[in-house]
Design a protein around this motif. Structure first.
Motif, PDB file in Angstrom:
ATOM      1  N   LYS A  34       0.817  -1.213   0.000  1.00  0.00           N
ATOM      2  CA  LYS A  34       0.000   0.000   0.000  1.00  0.00           C
ATOM      3  C   LYS A  34       0.855   1.269   0.000  1.00  0.00           C
ATOM      4  O   LYS A  34       0.560   2.229  -0.707  1.00  0.00           O
ATOM      5  N   GLU A  35       1.956   1.272   0.770  1.00  0.00           N
ATOM      6  CA  GLU A  35       2.818   2.444   0.855  1.00  0.00           C
ATOM      7  C   GLU A  35       3.472   2.757  -0.491  1.00  0.00           C
ATOM      8  O   GLU A  35       3.683   3.909  -0.829  1.00  0.00           O
ATOM      9  N   TRP A  36       3.822   1.732  -1.250  1.00  0.00           N
ATOM     10  CA  TRP A  36       4.446   1.940  -2.556  1.00  0.00           C
ATOM     11  C   TRP A  36       3.435   2.526  -3.537  1.00  0.00           C
ATOM     12  O   TRP A  36       3.783   3.377  -4.349  1.00  0.00           O
ATOM     13  N   VAL A  37       2.201   2.047  -3.469  1.00  0.00           N
ATOM     14  CA  VAL A  37       1.157   2.575  -4.343  1.00  0.00           C
ATOM     15  C   VAL A  37       0.951   4.060  -4.056  1.00  0.00           C
ATOM     16  O   VAL A  37       0.848   4.875  -4.982  1.00  0.00           O
ATOM     17  N   LYS A  38       0.926   4.430  -2.775  1.00  0.00           N
ATOM     18  CA  LYS A  38       0.787   5.840  -2.408  1.00  0.00           C
ATOM     19  C   LYS A  38       1.950   6.653  -2.966  1.00  0.00           C
ATOM     20  O   LYS A  38       1.759   7.749  -3.485  1.00  0.00           O
ATOM     21  N   TRP A  39       3.164   6.117  -2.852  1.00  0.00           N
ATOM     22  CA  TRP A  39       4.341   6.822  -3.358  1.00  0.00           C
ATOM     23  C   TRP A  39       4.233   7.034  -4.864  1.00  0.00           C
ATOM     24  O   TRP A  39       4.495   8.135  -5.366  1.00  0.00           O
ATOM     25  N   VAL A  40       3.856   5.972  -5.585  1.00  0.00           N
ATOM     26  CA  VAL A  40       3.727   6.065  -7.042  1.00  0.00           C
ATOM     27  C   VAL A  40       2.701   7.135  -7.413  1.00  0.00           C
ATOM     28  O   VAL A  40       2.948   7.978  -8.283  1.00  0.00           O
ATOM     29  N   LYS A  41       1.571   7.136  -6.738  1.00  0.00           N
ATOM     30  CA  LYS A  41       0.527   8.116  -7.039  1.00  0.00           C
ATOM     31  C   LYS A  41       0.987   9.540  -6.736  1.00  0.00           C
ATOM     32  O   LYS A  41       0.720  10.461  -7.513  1.00  0.00           O
ATOM     33  N   ARG A  42       1.683   9.725  -5.606  1.00  0.00           N
ATOM     34  CA  ARG A  42       2.191  11.063  -5.265  1.00  0.00           C
ATOM     35  C   ARG A  42       3.207  11.543  -6.294  1.00  0.00           C
ATOM     36  O   ARG A  42       3.169  12.689  -6.737  1.00  0.00           O
ATOM     37  N   GLU A  43       4.119  10.664  -6.661  1.00  0.00           N
ATOM     38  CA  GLU A  43       5.129  11.022  -7.668  1.00  0.00           C
ATOM     39  C   GLU A  43       4.468  11.396  -8.988  1.00  0.00           C
ATOM     40  O   GLU A  43       4.896  12.338  -9.657  1.00  0.00           O
ATOM     41  N   ALA A  44       3.437  10.654  -9.375  1.00  0.00           N
ATOM     42  CA  ALA A  44       2.739  10.931 -10.632  1.00  0.00           C
ATOM     43  C   ALA A  44       2.117  12.323 -10.604  1.00  0.00           C
ATOM     44  O   ALA A  44       2.219  13.080 -11.581  1.00  0.00           O
ATOM     45  N   VAL A  45       1.492  12.666  -9.500  1.00  0.00           N
ATOM     46  CA  VAL A  45       0.874  13.992  -9.386  1.00  0.00           C
ATOM     47  C   VAL A  45       1.942  15.072  -9.430  1.00  0.00           C
ATOM     48  O   VAL A  45       1.813  16.068 -10.152  1.00  0.00           O
ATOM     49  N   GLU A  46       3.018  14.896  -8.661  1.00  0.00           N
ATOM     50  CA  GLU A  46       4.081  15.897  -8.609  1.00  0.00           C
ATOM     51  C   GLU A  46       4.766  16.091  -9.957  1.00  0.00           C
ATOM     52  O   GLU A  46       5.119  17.204 -10.324  1.00  0.00           O
ATOM     53  N   ARG A  47       4.938  15.013 -10.704  1.00  0.00           N
ATOM     54  CA  ARG A  47       5.623  15.085 -12.002  1.00  0.00           C
ATOM     55  C   ARG A  47       4.663  15.350 -13.160  1.00  0.00           C
ATOM     56  O   ARG A  47       5.098  15.513 -14.294  1.00  0.00           O
ATOM     57  N   ASP A  51       0.605   7.263 -13.519  1.00  0.00           N
ATOM     58  CA  ASP A  51       1.243   6.419 -12.510  1.00  0.00           C
ATOM     59  C   ASP A  51       2.127   5.348 -13.135  1.00  0.00           C
ATOM     60  O   ASP A  51       3.219   5.063 -12.644  1.00  0.00           O
ATOM     61  N   TYR A  52       1.700   4.777 -14.244  1.00  0.00           N
ATOM     62  CA  TYR A  52       2.511   3.739 -14.865  1.00  0.00           C
ATOM     63  C   TYR A  52       3.825   4.307 -15.410  1.00  0.00           C
ATOM     64  O   TYR A  52       4.821   3.592 -15.508  1.00  0.00           O
ATOM     65  N   GLU A  53       3.839   5.600 -15.742  1.00  0.00           N
ATOM     66  CA  GLU A  53       5.081   6.218 -16.196  1.00  0.00           C
ATOM     67  C   GLU A  53       6.090   6.323 -15.047  1.00  0.00           C
ATOM     68  O   GLU A  53       7.292   6.166 -15.260  1.00  0.00           O
ATOM     69  N   VAL A  54       5.601   6.578 -13.836  1.00  0.00           N
ATOM     70  CA  VAL A  54       6.475   6.609 -12.660  1.00  0.00           C
ATOM     71  C   VAL A  54       7.085   5.231 -12.447  1.00  0.00           C
ATOM     72  O   VAL A  54       8.292   5.095 -12.213  1.00  0.00           O
ATOM     73  N   VAL A  55       6.275   4.187 -12.542  1.00  0.00           N
ATOM     74  CA  VAL A  55       6.776   2.816 -12.360  1.00  0.00           C
ATOM     75  C   VAL A  55       7.805   2.489 -13.444  1.00  0.00           C
ATOM     76  O   VAL A  55       8.861   1.923 -13.153  1.00  0.00           O
ATOM     77  N   MET A  56       7.539   2.898 -14.675  1.00  0.00           N
ATOM     78  CA  MET A  56       8.490   2.651 -15.759  1.00  0.00           C
ATOM     79  C   MET A  56       9.812   3.376 -15.513  1.00  0.00           C
ATOM     80  O   MET A  56      10.892   2.803 -15.723  1.00  0.00           O
ATOM     81  N   MET A  57       9.744   4.630 -15.045  1.00  0.00           N
ATOM     82  CA  MET A  57      10.962   5.381 -14.751  1.00  0.00           C
ATOM     83  C   MET A  57      11.753   4.711 -13.630  1.00  0.00           C
ATOM     84  O   MET A  57      12.985   4.605 -13.704  1.00  0.00           O
ATOM     85  N   ALA A  58      11.056   4.266 -12.591  1.00  0.00           N
ATOM     86  CA  ALA A  58      11.725   3.627 -11.461  1.00  0.00           C
ATOM     87  C   ALA A  58      12.383   2.315 -11.890  1.00  0.00           C
ATOM     88  O   ALA A  58      13.537   2.044 -11.524  1.00  0.00           O
ATOM     89  N   LEU A  59      11.679   1.512 -12.664  1.00  0.00           N
ATOM     90  CA  LEU A  59      12.250   0.245 -13.121  1.00  0.00           C
ATOM     91  C   LEU A  59      13.416   0.478 -14.072  1.00  0.00           C
ATOM     92  O   LEU A  59      14.424  -0.238 -14.030  1.00  0.00           O
ATOM     93  N   ASP A  60      13.315   1.487 -14.920  1.00  0.00           N
ATOM     94  CA  ASP A  60      14.393   1.791 -15.845  1.00  0.00           C
ATOM     95  C   ASP A  60      15.641   2.238 -15.079  1.00  0.00           C
ATOM     96  O   ASP A  60      16.758   1.806 -15.390  1.00  0.00           O
ATOM     97  N   ALA A  61      15.459   3.084 -14.060  1.00  0.00           N
ATOM     98  CA  ALA A  61      16.591   3.525 -13.241  1.00  0.00           C
ATOM     99  C   ALA A  61      17.226   2.339 -12.535  1.00  0.00           C
ATOM    100  O   ALA A  61      18.457   2.215 -12.481  1.00  0.00           O
ATOM    101  N   PHE A  62      16.417   1.451 -11.996  1.00  0.00           N
ATOM    102  CA  PHE A  62      16.929   0.252 -11.330  1.00  0.00           C
ATOM    103  C   PHE A  62      17.699  -0.620 -12.315  1.00  0.00           C
ATOM    104  O   PHE A  62      18.810  -1.070 -12.039  1.00  0.00           O
ATOM    105  N   ARG A  63      17.114  -0.816 -13.476  1.00  0.00           N
ATOM    106  CA  ARG A  63      17.730  -1.668 -14.500  1.00  0.00           C
ATOM    107  C   ARG A  63      19.080  -1.116 -14.946  1.00  0.00           C
ATOM    108  O   ARG A  63      20.029  -1.866 -15.158  1.00  0.00           O
ATOM    109  N   ARG A  64      19.195   0.189 -15.047  1.00  0.00           N
ATOM    110  CA  ARG A  64      20.437   0.812 -15.517  1.00  0.00           C
ATOM    111  C   ARG A  64      21.534   0.839 -14.452  1.00  0.00           C
ATOM    112  O   ARG A  64      22.711   0.932 -14.790  1.00  0.00           O
ATOM    113  N   THR A  65      21.177   0.767 -13.183  1.00  0.00           N
ATOM    114  CA  THR A  65      22.176   0.921 -12.131  1.00  0.00           C
ATOM    115  C   THR A  65      22.491  -0.362 -11.379  1.00  0.00           C
ATOM    116  O   THR A  65      23.416  -0.380 -10.582  1.00  0.00           O
ATOM    117  N   ARG A  66      21.756  -1.418 -11.611  1.00  0.00           N
ATOM    118  CA  ARG A  66      21.938  -2.650 -10.842  1.00  0.00           C
ATOM    119  C   ARG A  66      22.294  -3.812 -11.751  1.00  0.00           C
ATOM    120  O   ARG A  66      21.958  -3.836 -12.926  1.00  0.00           O
TER     121      ARG A  66
END
Length: 76
Positions: A34-47, A51-66
């Motif tokens: 639930k906390e992650w869903v809230k974070w994704v929604k907040r990030e989407a509003v701020e940016r 919401d799915y674009e926030v998840v894509m950005m987060a996964l892309d950043a993870f994929r590029r750095t790990r």
């Protein structure tokens, strides 16, 4: 003499009409705490993105750095 309306006067300007303008994606569902869903929604509003674009950005950043979670080279 009647002036043409916008609906009647629309003409395609290139051979690209009907082709997708964004890359095709696969619809995918997952479960998040639930906390992650809230974070994704907040990030989407701020940016001001979806919401799915926030998840894509987060996964892309993870994929590029790990390193991969599972090594495909040795079949694990």
């Amino acid at each position: 003499m009647n002036a043409p309306t916008l609906a009647n006067d629309h003409r395609p300007t290139s051979g690209e009409v009907g082709k997708p303008t964004t890359p095709l994606v696969v619809k995918y569902t997952t479960h998040l705490p639930k906390e992650w869903v809230k974070w994704v929604k907040r990030e989407a509003v701020e940016r001001e993105v979806k919401d799915y674009e926030v998840v894509m950005m987060a996964l892309d950043a993870f994929r590029r750095t790990r390193q991969p979670l599972i090594s495909l080279e040795n079949g694990s």
